[in-house]
Design a protein around this motif. Sequence first.
Motif, PDB file in Angstrom:
ATOM      1  N   PHE A  35      29.265   0.058  17.572  1.00  0.00           N
ATOM      2  CA  PHE A  35      30.006   0.814  16.566  1.00  0.00           C
ATOM      3  C   PHE A  35      30.542  -0.152  15.520  1.00  0.00           C
ATOM      4  O   PHE A  35      31.134  -1.186  15.851  1.00  0.00           O
ATOM      5  N   ASP A  86      20.856  -1.448  16.553  1.00  0.00           N
ATOM      6  CA  ASP A  86      20.997  -0.034  16.889  1.00  0.00           C
ATOM      7  C   ASP A  86      22.480   0.253  17.126  1.00  0.00           C
ATOM      8  O   ASP A  86      23.002  -0.011  18.203  1.00  0.00           O
ATOM      9  N   ALA A  87      23.155   0.737  16.084  1.00  0.00           N
ATOM     10  CA  ALA A  87      24.604   0.960  16.209  1.00  0.00           C
ATOM     11  C   ALA A  87      25.040   2.105  15.305  1.00  0.00           C
ATOM     12  O   ALA A  87      24.351   2.443  14.342  1.00  0.00           O
ATOM     13  N   GLU A  88      26.191   2.678  15.652  1.00  0.00           N
ATOM     14  CA  GLU A  88      26.816   3.637  14.744  1.00  0.00           C
ATOM     15  C   GLU A  88      27.419   2.843  13.596  1.00  0.00           C
ATOM     16  O   GLU A  88      28.231   1.933  13.816  1.00  0.00           O
ATOM     17  N   PHE A  89      27.054   3.174  12.385  1.00  0.00           N
ATOM     18  CA  PHE A  89      27.629   2.488  11.221  1.00  0.00           C
ATOM     19  C   PHE A  89      28.367   3.542  10.410  1.00  0.00           C
ATOM     20  O   PHE A  89      27.754   4.450   9.851  1.00  0.00           O
ATOM     21  N   VAL A  90      29.684   3.435  10.384  1.00  0.00           N
ATOM     22  CA  VAL A  90      30.484   4.484   9.733  1.00  0.00           C
ATOM     23  C   VAL A  90      31.139   3.929   8.470  1.00  0.00           C
ATOM     24  O   VAL A  90      31.990   3.035   8.536  1.00  0.00           O
ATOM     25  N   VAL A 102      33.780   4.295   6.302  1.00  0.00           N
ATOM     26  CA  VAL A 102      35.059   4.991   6.284  1.00  0.00           C
ATOM     27  C   VAL A 102      35.677   4.925   4.889  1.00  0.00           C
ATOM     28  O   VAL A 102      35.112   4.297   3.989  1.00  0.00           O
ATOM     29  N   ALA A 144      39.223   4.124  13.690  1.00  0.00           N
ATOM     30  CA  ALA A 144      37.926   4.585  14.194  1.00  0.00           C
ATOM     31  C   ALA A 144      37.382   3.592  15.222  1.00  0.00           C
ATOM     32  O   ALA A 144      36.830   3.990  16.252  1.00  0.00           O
ATOM     33  N   LEU A 198      39.161   1.732  17.123  1.00  0.00           N
ATOM     34  CA  LEU A 198      39.993   2.003  18.305  1.00  0.00           C
ATOM     35  C   LEU A 198      39.404   3.187  19.092  1.00  0.00           C
ATOM     36  O   LEU A 198      39.240   3.118  20.310  1.00  0.00           O
ATOM     37  N   GLY A 199      39.104   4.260  18.376  1.00  0.00           N
ATOM     38  CA  GLY A 199      38.580   5.467  19.025  1.00  0.00           C
ATOM     39  C   GLY A 199      37.265   5.199  19.740  1.00  0.00           C
ATOM     40  O   GLY A 199      37.054   5.623  20.880  1.00  0.00           O
ATOM     41  N   ALA A 200      36.383   4.457  19.073  1.00  0.00           N
ATOM     42  CA  ALA A 200      35.080   4.159  19.664  1.00  0.00           C
ATOM     43  C   ALA A 200      35.250   3.296  20.915  1.00  0.00           C
ATOM     44  O   ALA A 200      34.577   3.495  21.927  1.00  0.00           O
ATOM     45  N   ALA A 237      36.428   5.322  23.771  1.00  0.00           N
ATOM     46  CA  ALA A 237      35.344   6.114  24.359  1.00  0.00           C
ATOM     47  C   ALA A 237      34.431   5.252  25.232  1.00  0.00           C
ATOM     48  O   ALA A 237      33.649   5.765  26.017  1.00  0.00           O
ATOM     49  N   GLY A 238      34.526   3.931  25.061  1.00  0.00           N
ATOM     50  CA  GLY A 238      33.741   3.042  25.908  1.00  0.00           C
ATOM     51  C   GLY A 238      32.634   2.298  25.186  1.00  0.00           C
ATOM     52  O   GLY A 238      31.748   1.735  25.828  1.00  0.00           O
ATOM     53  N   ALA A 239      32.675   2.284  23.865  1.00  0.00           N
ATOM     54  CA  ALA A 239      31.634   1.571  23.101  1.00  0.00           C
ATOM     55  C   ALA A 239      32.170   0.218  22.611  1.00  0.00           C
ATOM     56  O   ALA A 239      33.373   0.037  22.448  1.00  0.00           O
TER      57      ALA A 239
END
Lengths: 297, 391
Positions: free
Chosen positions: B24, B50-54, B56, B65, B67-69, B72-74
């Motif tokens: 993330f 291969d990652a979530e790229f946000v 913001v 964000a 922190l949230g990821a 969640a365990g990422a």
Amino acid sequence: MSRPIPLHEIGEKEYIDPANQACQGCGGAIVSRLVSKALGDCFVRAEVACCGPAFMNIRAPSIYVEVFEGAGALMTGISRGLKRIGREDVVVLGIIGDGGTVDIGYQGLSAAAERNENILWVCYDNEAYMNTGGQKSGATTPYAATTTTPIGEYSRGKLERRKNVPLLMAMQGAPYVATASVAYPEDLLGKLVHAKGIKGFRYIHVSSPCPTGWGYDPKDTIKVARGMVQSGLWPLYEVSNGILKLNYKPKELKPVREVLKMQGRFRHLTDEEVDRIQGEVDAFWSRLVEKDGGNIF
Amino acid sequence: MRRWEVMVGNKAIAYAAKLARVQFISAYPITPQTSVVEYLAEMVASGELDAEFVNVEGELTAQTAALGASAAGARAFTATSGPGLLYMHHPMHMTSGGRFPVVMAVIHRSVKGMQPDHSDMMAQRDTGWIMLECENSQELLDTGIMAFKIAEDERVRLPTIFAGDGYILSYTAEPVEIPAQEDVDAFLPPYRSKYPLLPGLADEARRVQMEQWGIGQDPQLRWRRQQEAMEAAKMVIREVNEEFYKWFGRRYGNGLVEEYRCEDVEAFIVAMGTIASTARTAIDRLQARGKKIGLVKLKSFRPFPSEEFKRLGAMVKAIGVIDRNISLGSGGITFQEIRSSLYDLDERPRVLGFHAGLCGKEVRVGDIEMICEKTLRAAEGEEVTPLVDWV
């Protein structure tokens, strides 16, 4: 579009302890109970500063982070993180107050909607910062007396219009937006179950009267909430991919005067001010009726 | 396979995140950090990472964000500079308080302008993050990889910053060795949170989670636990530094401080970040002239290695501390902390302070020689004034 679901169809399992710390007659606690029942066993709850922690004793994984301004980002992170660990089946839910939604949290909310994050944002709207003693928010109904818009020689209460966040979210193109009320649980449950089945950004804005802040007897929460809907002060509608549907459409609206006079926060209103509120309500209602069934854009 | 590439510091940071296989990334631009997230965006766009790229809409959100990821365990990463770091201040407390091992690159930018000093990070001094300082691009890449291993260690579980000076590192190209992915994978296994925010979590995990979030307990306990984790981090940083050396052949002192030519010296100077590089040249020149002075590079600002300074302080007669920061109304921050570390020594060395390089003011080899010479005069017993100088 949603279809109303009676409470008995949802099942008997409760997720929120009856012994929560919310005030008697708290609309927000009702929202929390109904939301958790509707979503069932597979959701996680994100919470920021609001009355929410008072009804945090919910038997579901919850995270409380004191970032009043950060609900949109917090849910974004959780949702993306769960996706990465292969748990996209889990619904990321936020039960967020009106301050954390329409004021300090609006930037992050709007950005999460823009990115169409896979989250369910439920705003329980008690129309002020009720956890801190009832200060005005962007969701406060005009003319209401709050602790930061008190009535005095030079003040008639809150003067600004409500920020209409449900419509703003719909205009941003969110896949599903709805308003709801604690007085219409079948409508609210139906919307929640419908929202649960949609992927992407979902926003449900629930009118949740606050006996402490609004100045009425705690036993009358549902009565006040129902009056808000029946008078058009809080219309029930949903917007699915831009199409608006009015969910409660009486032949005639009740006068706003009846519901306003039940609440201490409007005790000071003159007839002229009540008429002005009535005028604004009528104008908005007629626009909603005009758009009903059509595209809002 | 390991390979060499000439790259700027920001790219070295992006490589660290990529090699750590972050899942993330929350990104918001701010000079001089911007190209870190641009490089990562390219890596994600090309499928290299291969990652979530946000993308913001602000740094506060970038931090929240991440922190949230992490909750969640990422494995979560973000990067920022100067005012952006200030804007993150509030959620940074939440990230550390919740014990989420987010890793963040800080490219220093002064709070008084575009050029670097350490005022941005020092303003986050008490947020409960581990803070590791780097002096060149190779160190940025290496420390970035180590940061995840330190942050995620079960004894630590604290978010970690690795930092470098803006412009001087961010936009200066130098040769950097890129470790082989398979070696990094072996050194840093995938992140598996024991406490993900998930339905069906075991009771014990839930209890730990509740404790981290401060629910139903002695209200002070979270501070105490976090301080204990910071203390434990000193050992973990040393271990990770050694393990990194075994895999990649590079280490940075003992992970907390790095001694440079400190054998048989009468005094040493202390520097953080790129000033330490300049100082190496000054020390070489002075030692060539027979001067008995060395350099101690402060790498771990938090946790602060007070035991190391106590040990080192006992060996010399004077210490000159260079601060690229100031706590207004009080003074140089590392100057004070080093002085405090020496208090329990029976024979304390003299400690002099020097403010240098604030707002990007150039620090030359000659400046550092001057600092060294003043420190040596103090070591010889001369009454040098003022105690604290502006260079």
